[in-house]
Scaffold this motif. Structure first.
Motif, PDB file in Angstrom:
ATOM      1  N   TYR A   1      -6.230  -7.268  -5.732  1.00 19.07           N
ATOM      2  CA  TYR A   1      -6.096  -7.587  -4.314  1.00 19.07           C
ATOM      3  C   TYR A   1      -7.214  -8.493  -3.796  1.00 19.07           C
ATOM      4  O   TYR A   1      -6.967  -9.415  -3.036  1.00 19.07           O
TER       5      TYR A   1
ATOM      6  N   LEU B   1       0.837  -1.205   0.000  1.00 23.29           N
ATOM      7  CA  LEU B   1       0.000   0.000   0.000  1.00 23.29           C
ATOM      8  C   LEU B   1       0.867   1.249   0.000  1.00 23.29           C
ATOM      9  O   LEU B   1       1.892   1.309   0.672  1.00 23.29           O
TER      10      LEU B   1
ATOM     11  N   THR C   1      -9.273   0.357  -6.487  1.00 23.20           N
ATOM     12  CA  THR C   1      -9.527  -0.475  -5.313  1.00 23.20           C
ATOM     13  C   THR C   1     -10.999  -0.864  -5.171  1.00 23.20           C
ATOM     14  O   THR C   1     -11.316  -2.008  -4.889  1.00 23.20           O
TER      15      THR C   1
ATOM     16  N   SER D   1      -7.173   5.130  -8.228  1.00 26.85           N
ATOM     17  CA  SER D   1      -7.005   3.752  -7.778  1.00 26.85           C
ATOM     18  C   SER D   1      -8.262   2.935  -8.083  1.00 26.85           C
ATOM     19  O   SER D   1      -9.382   3.385  -7.833  1.00 26.85           O
TER      20      SER D   1
ATOM     21  N   ASP E   1      -7.143  -3.760 -10.016  1.00 29.25           N
ATOM     22  CA  ASP E   1      -6.682  -4.051  -8.663  1.00 29.25           C
ATOM     23  C   ASP E   1      -7.064  -5.496  -8.366  1.00 29.25           C
ATOM     24  O   ASP E   1      -8.241  -5.820  -8.225  1.00 29.25           O
TER      25      ASP E   1
END
Length: 138
Positions: free
Chosen positions: A80, A35, A60, A58, A78
């Protein structure tokens, strides 16, 4: 491999802009780094280097952001929250590549990809980073 020492967000963005010319349709830039390491800032440079005028942010909460209008369109993913590479099919990631878009993938270690370029970010201070780039053309 190319290593860049960045001392500011502006230098990180410039590093992204500098490698934009290496990308071809359907290629992936895979990011590794935690991050706040500068991945979105680097992507802003990449998008500007490709000639995309869209605002870069971003991905996210959206998973994929689209930046259009340049030499290549760019999708910014993203990964993640993805559990496996199979989910890339479910969210339409490969449709972008098949359509000739380039892709920038944050948290690429979450999914199995064959990137043209891998970019690793290492924090060396509050604003400073070492950015290691390896792959095609470097």
């Amino acid at each position: 491999m190319r290593e860049i020492h960045s001392n500011s967000p502006a230098e990180t963005e410039a590093a992204g802009r500098a490698i934009a010319g290496l990308l071809q349709p359907g290629e992936v830039v895979a990011y590794c780094g935690g991050l706040g390491m500068g991945k979105t800032t680097f992507t802003r440079g990449l998008a500007r280097g490709l000639g995309c005028a869209d605002e870069v942010s971003s991905p996210t909460f959206t998973l994929i952001n689209e930046y259009r209008g340049g030499r290549l369109n760019l999708c910014h993913l993203d990964a993640y929250r993805l559990q496996s590479a199979d989910e890339l099919f479910d969210i339409g990631f490969y449709d972008y590549l098949d359509a000739g878009w380039a892709a920038a993938v944050e948290w690429s270690e979450q999914v199995a990809l064959e990137p043209a370029l891998t970019v690793t970010f290492e924090r060396t201070g509050d604003q400073s980073r070492i950015i290691r780039m390896e792959g095609k053309g470097l």
